[in-house]
Design an enzyme around this catalytic site. Structure first.
Site, PDB file in Angstrom:
ATOM      1  N   ARG A 188      -4.137  -4.310   7.619  1.00  0.00           N
ATOM      2  CA  ARG A 188      -5.129  -3.250   7.834  1.00  0.00           C
ATOM      3  C   ARG A 188      -6.405  -3.826   8.444  1.00  0.00           C
ATOM      4  NH1 ARG A 188      -6.719  -0.543   2.669  1.00  0.00           N
ATOM      5  NH2 ARG A 188      -5.684  -2.223   1.535  1.00  0.00           N
ATOM      6  N   TYR A 233       6.130  -8.447   8.747  1.00  0.00           N
ATOM      7  CA  TYR A 233       5.880  -7.010   8.879  1.00  0.00           C
ATOM      8  C   TYR A 233       6.198  -6.537  10.284  1.00  0.00           C
ATOM      9  CZ  TYR A 233       2.959  -7.482   4.644  1.00  0.00           C
ATOM     10  OH  TYR A 233       2.498  -7.741   3.381  1.00  0.00           O
ATOM     11  N   ASP A 249      -6.530   2.410   7.420  1.00  0.00           N
ATOM     12  CA  ASP A 249      -5.191   2.874   7.754  1.00  0.00           C
ATOM     13  C   ASP A 249      -5.201   4.384   7.930  1.00  0.00           C
ATOM     14  OD1 ASP A 249      -5.087   4.035   5.203  1.00  0.00           O
ATOM     15  OD2 ASP A 249      -3.858   2.432   4.349  1.00  0.00           O
ATOM     16  N   ASP A 258       0.841  -1.197   0.000  1.00  0.00           N
ATOM     17  CA  ASP A 258       0.000   0.000   0.000  1.00  0.00           C
ATOM     18  C   ASP A 258       0.878   1.249   0.000  1.00  0.00           C
ATOM     19  OD1 ASP A 258      -2.354  -1.483   0.125  1.00  0.00           O
ATOM     20  OD2 ASP A 258      -2.355  -1.504   2.324  1.00  0.00           O
TER      21      ASP A 258
END
Length: 304
Positions: free
Chosen positions: A172, A66, A80, A38
């Site tokens: 997210r 992540y 987000d 993203d």
């Protein structure tokens, strides 16, 4: 130029933006990526160039790791920090222990609803295109796997985390769902991908670093050594005669690899010419051919 290059994607750019910039830097029209990030997210974005763009099919289910932060107190329409708040901010009355216990519910195989601003398609149209036009977005929950999800700290209204997930997982959505379960709302404030498949941040280069050497011989040093790609497949170096057969799409005998299902075939140390699949005994057929005879001749000239 055929190769794999790991970019440390900055925030604010789409993955496609990065691809376009690298195309211009390398003056290479054939560039693709191995896993979308993203615009908010940073970190490991593997790019494939030239004939090696055909390797993308082997990375569609790659595991990813992540690090990031979840902000509690309000949700957003994009799940987000790039989105608009879905409601007024709330005071957060939770402890680190509560966040840690909640995080444990998300480990394993879970049903997850993708964000409305996502690339999931509805009747052939990406959901984010409908969401941007304020049209109804009806998505179905999908099964995803979160292999590890560790809450590292919690202060004020922010929790930092580390996660290891299977392909198709939206962090997210994890943030959004945690906020719903706590009743205070939440969204993903930041996200950094630290690895994808066999690639990690130690191999990554910034766009500025790449730009500085893109038209110099040093640019080749930024590409991953081809023998390190797809480590689950063994390597075999073949003679010029066998390489010619493989380049023309013919099956060949590779007796030293009789127990392997798929192999990486090299002509010389760096020229990956094919991924071959065993069809019977020691007979292998090139599943994809990555180098033509003309390319092979050019590579041999460079080696001299």
């Amino acid at each position: 130029m055929n190769g794999v290059l790991i970019v440390d994607k900055p925030a604010g750019l789409t993955s496609h933006d990065v691809v376009n910039r690298v195309r211009r830097m390398l003056q290479q029209p054939s560039v693709g990526h191995l896993g979308t990030l993203d615009p908010l997210a940073t970190g490991v974005l593997p790019l494939v160039t030239g004939n090696l763009t055909r390797l993308a099919q082997f990375y569609t289910s790659s595991e990813k790791t992540y690090e990031g932060a979840i902000r509690f107190g309000f949700a957003t329409d994009t799940y987000d920090s790039d989105g608009e708040p879905s409601g007024p901010a709330q005071t957060v009355h939770v402890s680190l222990e509560q966040i840690v216990e909640l995080g444990k519910r998300f480990v394993g195989l879970i049903e997850q609803m993708p964000p409305p601003f996502s690339a999931k398609k509805i009747h052939g149209v990406p959901a984010y295109k409908l969401a941007r036009k304020h049209k109804e977005v009806v998505l179905k929950a999908v099964q995803v796997e979160i292999k590890e999800f560790e809450i590292l700290s919690f202060k004020d209204d922010r929790a930092s985390f580390r996660a290891r997930v299977a392909s198709g997982t939206y962090m997210r959505s994890v943030a959004h769902d945690m906020g719903q379960q706590l009743g205070c709302g939440a969204h993903l404030e930041s996200l950094r991908r630290t690895s994808l498949g066999e690639f990690d941040l130690s191999q990554a280069h910034t766009l500025e670093e790449l730009s500085a050497v893109s038209q110099t011989p040093q640019s080749e040093e930024m590409f991953i050594q081809p023998r390190r790609l797809l480590p689950q497949f063994p390597c075999v170096t073949v003679s010029d005669e066998i390489a010619a057969h493989i380049r023309s799409g013919r099956s060949v005998n590779l007796p030293e690899l009789s127990q392997s299902r798929q192999v990486k075939v090299f002509a010389g140390q760096r020229e990956l010419i094919a991924i071959a699949t065993r069809i019977a005994g020691t007979l292998f057929h090139p599943r994809i051919v990555l180098a033509t005879e003309a390319a092979g001749q050019l590579a041999r000239v460079k080696e001299r």
